[in-house]
Motif scaffolding. Structure first.
Motif, PDB file in Angstrom:
ATOM      1  N   ARG A   1       0.831  -1.207   0.000  1.00 32.17           N
ATOM      2  CA  ARG A   1       0.000   0.000   0.000  1.00 32.17           C
ATOM      3  C   ARG A   1       0.867   1.259   0.000  1.00 32.17           C
ATOM      4  NH1 ARG A   1      -5.294   0.933   3.882  1.00 32.17           N
ATOM      5  NH2 ARG A   1      -6.064   2.795   2.793  1.00 32.17           N
ATOM      6  N   GLU A   2       1.981   1.210   0.714  1.00 28.24           N
ATOM      7  CA  GLU A   2       2.899   2.354   0.720  1.00 28.24           C
ATOM      8  C   GLU A   2       3.461   2.582  -0.673  1.00 28.24           C
ATOM      9  OE1 GLU A   2       5.097   5.575   2.193  1.00 28.24           O
ATOM     10  OE2 GLU A   2       3.496   4.446   3.174  1.00 28.24           O
ATOM     11  N   ALA A   3       3.783   1.497  -1.378  1.00 29.71           N
ATOM     12  CA  ALA A   3       4.318   1.623  -2.737  1.00 29.71           C
ATOM     13  C   ALA A   3       3.274   2.218  -3.679  1.00 29.71           C
ATOM     14  CB  ALA A   3       4.765   0.261  -3.240  1.00 29.71           C
ATOM     15  N   ALA A   4       2.019   1.798  -3.510  1.00 27.08           N
ATOM     16  CA  ALA A   4       0.943   2.341  -4.352  1.00 27.08           C
ATOM     17  C   ALA A   4       0.739   3.826  -4.087  1.00 27.08           C
ATOM     18  CB  ALA A   4      -0.349   1.567  -4.094  1.00 27.08           C
ATOM     19  N   TRP A   5       0.861   4.233  -2.823  1.00 24.32           N
ATOM     20  CA  TRP A   5       0.710   5.642  -2.451  1.00 24.32           C
ATOM     21  C   TRP A   5       1.828   6.477  -3.070  1.00 24.32           C
ATOM     22  CZ3 TRP A   5      -2.101   9.452  -1.674  1.00 24.32           C
ATOM     23  CH2 TRP A   5      -1.844  10.516  -0.789  1.00 24.32           C
ATOM     24  N   ARG A   6       3.046   5.964  -3.000  1.00 24.72           N
ATOM     25  CA  ARG A   6       4.174   6.706  -3.569  1.00 24.72           C
ATOM     26  C   ARG A   6       4.081   6.764  -5.095  1.00 24.72           C
ATOM     27  NH1 ARG A   6       9.296   6.686   0.328  1.00 24.72           N
ATOM     28  NH2 ARG A   6       8.177   6.588   2.303  1.00 24.72           N
ATOM     29  N   GLU A   7       3.512   5.741  -5.692  1.00 23.83           N
ATOM     30  CA  GLU A   7       3.301   5.771  -7.136  1.00 23.83           C
ATOM     31  C   GLU A   7       2.254   6.834  -7.496  1.00 23.83           C
ATOM     32  OE1 GLU A   7       3.715   5.157 -11.073  1.00 23.83           O
ATOM     33  OE2 GLU A   7       4.996   4.381  -9.459  1.00 23.83           O
ATOM     34  N   THR A   8       1.230   6.971  -6.657  1.00 22.78           N
ATOM     35  CA  THR A   8       0.230   8.022  -6.869  1.00 22.78           C
ATOM     36  C   THR A   8       0.877   9.400  -6.821  1.00 22.78           C
ATOM     37  OG1 THR A   8      -1.529   6.667  -5.901  1.00 22.78           O
ATOM     38  CG2 THR A   8      -1.885   9.044  -5.923  1.00 22.78           C
ATOM     39  N   LEU A   9       1.836   9.562  -5.902  1.00 17.65           N
ATOM     40  CA  LEU A   9       2.497  10.858  -5.716  1.00 17.65           C
ATOM     41  C   LEU A   9       3.686  11.065  -6.662  1.00 17.65           C
ATOM     42  CD1 LEU A   9       2.524  10.987  -1.803  1.00 17.65           C
ATOM     43  CD2 LEU A   9       0.904  12.099  -3.351  1.00 17.65           C
ATOM     44  N   ALA A  10       4.035  10.039  -7.440  1.00 13.86           N
ATOM     45  CA  ALA A  10       5.242  10.094  -8.277  1.00 13.86           C
ATOM     46  C   ALA A  10       5.289  11.303  -9.218  1.00 13.86           C
ATOM     47  CB  ALA A  10       5.387   8.793  -9.066  1.00 13.86           C
ATOM     48  N   PRO A  11       4.194  11.685  -9.875  1.00 17.48           N
ATOM     49  CA  PRO A  11       4.284  12.867 -10.758  1.00 17.48           C
ATOM     50  C   PRO A  11       4.705  14.133 -10.005  1.00 17.48           C
ATOM     51  CG  PRO A  11       2.285  11.619 -11.206  1.00 17.48           C
ATOM     52  CD  PRO A  11       2.870  11.042  -9.957  1.00 17.48           C
ATOM     53  N   TYR A  12       4.276  14.247  -8.753  1.00 11.16           N
ATOM     54  CA  TYR A  12       4.648  15.420  -7.961  1.00 11.16           C
ATOM     55  C   TYR A  12       6.123  15.343  -7.550  1.00 11.16           C
ATOM     56  CZ  TYR A  12      -0.437  15.777  -7.644  1.00 11.16           C
ATOM     57  OH  TYR A  12      -1.775  15.848  -7.929  1.00 11.16           O
ATOM     58  N   TYR A  13       6.597  14.135  -7.231  1.00 14.23           N
ATOM     59  CA  TYR A  13       8.025  13.993  -6.909  1.00 14.23           C
ATOM     60  C   TYR A  13       8.876  14.439  -8.098  1.00 14.23           C
ATOM     61  CZ  TYR A  13       6.621  10.975  -2.954  1.00 14.23           C
ATOM     62  OH  TYR A  13       6.074  10.471  -1.796  1.00 14.23           O
ATOM     63  N   ARG A  14       8.449  14.029  -9.292  1.00 11.49           N
ATOM     64  CA  ARG A  14       9.211  14.416 -10.485  1.00 11.49           C
ATOM     65  C   ARG A  14       9.144  15.924 -10.701  1.00 11.49           C
ATOM     66  NH1 ARG A  14       6.926   9.455 -12.362  1.00 11.49           N
ATOM     67  NH2 ARG A  14       5.176  10.536 -13.364  1.00 11.49           N
ATOM     68  N   GLU A  15       7.976  16.495 -10.485  1.00  9.40           N
ATOM     69  CA  GLU A  15       7.803  17.937 -10.674  1.00  9.40           C
ATOM     70  C   GLU A  15       8.736  18.744  -9.787  1.00  9.40           C
ATOM     71  OE1 GLU A  15       4.350  21.316  -9.786  1.00  9.40           O
ATOM     72  OE2 GLU A  15       3.741  19.249 -10.222  1.00  9.40           O
TER      73      GLU A  15
END
Length: 347
Positions: free
Chosen positions: A81-95
Motif C-alpha cells: 500500500r505504501e508503494a501504491a501511495w508513492r506511485e500516486t504521488l510520483a508525478p509530484y516527486y518528479r515535478e
C-alpha cells in the motif's frame, strides 16, 4: 443534570478546540484566563515536549484546562500500500525533483499511551479529552484516578451511546462541518456523518449527560443556536486560527483570509483519515478521498517532502489547511477577546 460550568469549573461553557500543529500552550492559556476551557493538543508531541508545554501552561494560568489525545489503533505498515501511495504521488516527486527513495516512512501522530500518562500524572490535568474513541480500560482508569473529567468526541448517536456506556463525563457532538479530523471510530462510512445541529438534537435526546456542540460555530449567534437545541456548551476551533496566540503558519493564515476558505472538503490525502480542510491543489487532483492513501497516520510520511518543498516556494498546494465550513469568524484579535465575543451566545 450538572451544567458544563459546574462539571468543568469554568465561567463560560465554551471549549477551545485542541488543534494539533497550529497551537501550543499560549492559545490555551489565553482562553483559560478569559474564563473558558483552553485545550492543549498532545497527539503530535513527544513526552518531553508535552511536559514543557504543560509547564508553560500551568505557570501562566491557575484555571482548569484540557489536554487532548488521539486513541487510534496504530496500523501495521503495508509495503504494497505504501508503494501504491508513492506511485500516486510520483508525478509530484518528479515535478519538484524529489527522490522518493530517500523519504522515510512512519507515523506522524501517536495514540494515548502509558508514556503520555506518566508525564500527565505529575500535572493531574483537570480535563482530558479523546478523539477516535477512548483508550483501554487501564489507561482510562489511570486518568480518572487523578480526578480528571473525561470528554470524548462522537460523530453519530451510536458513538455517543458507546461513550456514555463507558462513563465519559460529557460528549462532544462533532458535526460534519468541523475542521480537522473526523472523530469517527465505530464506522468508516462517511455517509453516517451529519451536521452539528441535528447531531446535537439527537444526542441530547439519547444521552443523560452534557452534550457539547462542535462544528461550524463561528460567532455568538452560532453558539446561541446550539444552546437553544439543548447543548450544554460549545467547542470552537477554526475561529481561533487567526489569533496571534495561535501558531498557524502564514500560508495557512493567508488561505483563511481568502475566498478559498469558503470551499472545504473532507480529505484523507494528508494523513490517511478523513479530515476537513480548505480545498487545495492536491485535494482537487487526487480526490479529495484517495483510495491509495495508507491507513492513518501512515499517509503523512510520503507527502511531507512535497509539503515542505511547496511551502518553501510560498505555496499551500500540499499543506493540510484544516478549517471548518465557516471560517467567517476568523479574526486577528486576541484569543481572550474572541472568547468573550463568543460567550455572548451562552446567555
Amino acid at each position: 443534570m450538572t451544567t458544563l460550568r459546574e462539571l468543568l469549573n469554568i465561567e463560560i461553557p465554551l471549549i477551545q478546540a485542541p488543534m494539533a500543529g497550529v497551537q501550543g500552550a499560549a492559545l490555551a492559556v489565553a482562553v483559560c484566563n478569559a474564563g473558558a476551557l483552553g485545550s492543549l493538543p498532545c497527539a503530535m508531541l513527544t513526552p518531553e515536549t508535552m511536559r514543557q508545554e504543560l509547564l508553560r501552561l500551568t505557570a501562566q494560568t491557575p484555571r482548569p484546562y484540557n489536554v487532548n489525545f488521539f486513541c487510534h489503533a496504530p496500523p501495521e505498515p503495508d509495503a504494497q500500500r505504501e508503494a501504491a501511495w508513492r506511485e500516486t504521488l510520483a508525478p509530484y516527486y518528479r515535478e519538484f525533483g524529489i527522490d522518493p527513495a530517500g523519504i522515510p516512512a512512519g507515523p506522524g501522530r501517536a495514540p494515548f499511551s502509558a508514556a503520555a500518562a506518566e508525564v500527565l500524572e505529575a500535572f493531574r490535568p483537570p480535563v482530558v479529552s479523546f478523539h477516535f474513541g477512548l483508550p483501554d480500560d487501564a489507561l482510562l482508569a489511570r486518568v480518572r484516578s487523578w480526578g480528571a473529567k473525561v470528554l470524548a468526541s462522537a460523530t453519530t448517536v451510536e458513538e455517543g451511546r458507546w461513550l456514555a456506556r463507558r462513563g465519559v463525563d460529557a460528549v462532544i457532538a462533532q458535526g460534519v462541518e468541523a475542521g480537522g479530523h473526523r472523530g469517527m471510530f465505530l464506522t468508516d462510512d462517511l455517509s453516517t456523518q451529519v451536521g452539528t445541529l441535528p447531531l446535537v438534537r439527537q444526542l441530547v435526546k439519547a444521552l443523560d449527560r452534557p452534550v457539547i456542540a462542535a462544528g461550524g460555530i463561528a460567532d455568538a449567534q452560532g453558539v446561541a443556536a446550539a444552546m437553544v437545541l439543548g447543548a450544554a456548551g460549545v467547542q470552537v476551533g477554526t475561529a481561533y486560527l487567526l489569533c496571534p496566540e495561535a501558531t498557524t503558519s502564514e500560508i495557512h493564515r493567508r488561505a483563511l483570509r481568502s475566498e478559498a476558505a469558503r470551499h472545504t472538503a473532507l480529505t484523507n490525502v494528508f494523513t490517511g483519515r478523513p479530515a476537513r480542510g480548505i480545498v487545495n491543489r492536491v485535494m482537487r487532483e487526487l480526490g479529495p478521498i484517495c483510495p491509495t492513501a495508507p491507513a492513518f497516520p501512515l499517509a503523512t510520511g510520503a507527502i511531507a517532502p512535497l509539503r515542505a518543498k511547496a511551502e518553501s516556494l510560498g505555496s499551500g498546494d500540499f499543506t493540510p489547511l484544516w478549517a471548518g465550513q465557516d471560517a467567517s469568524g476568523c479574526r486577528e484579535v486576541g484569543a481572550a477577546e474572541l472568547t468573550r465575543e463568543l460567550a455572548r451566545g451562552c446567555a
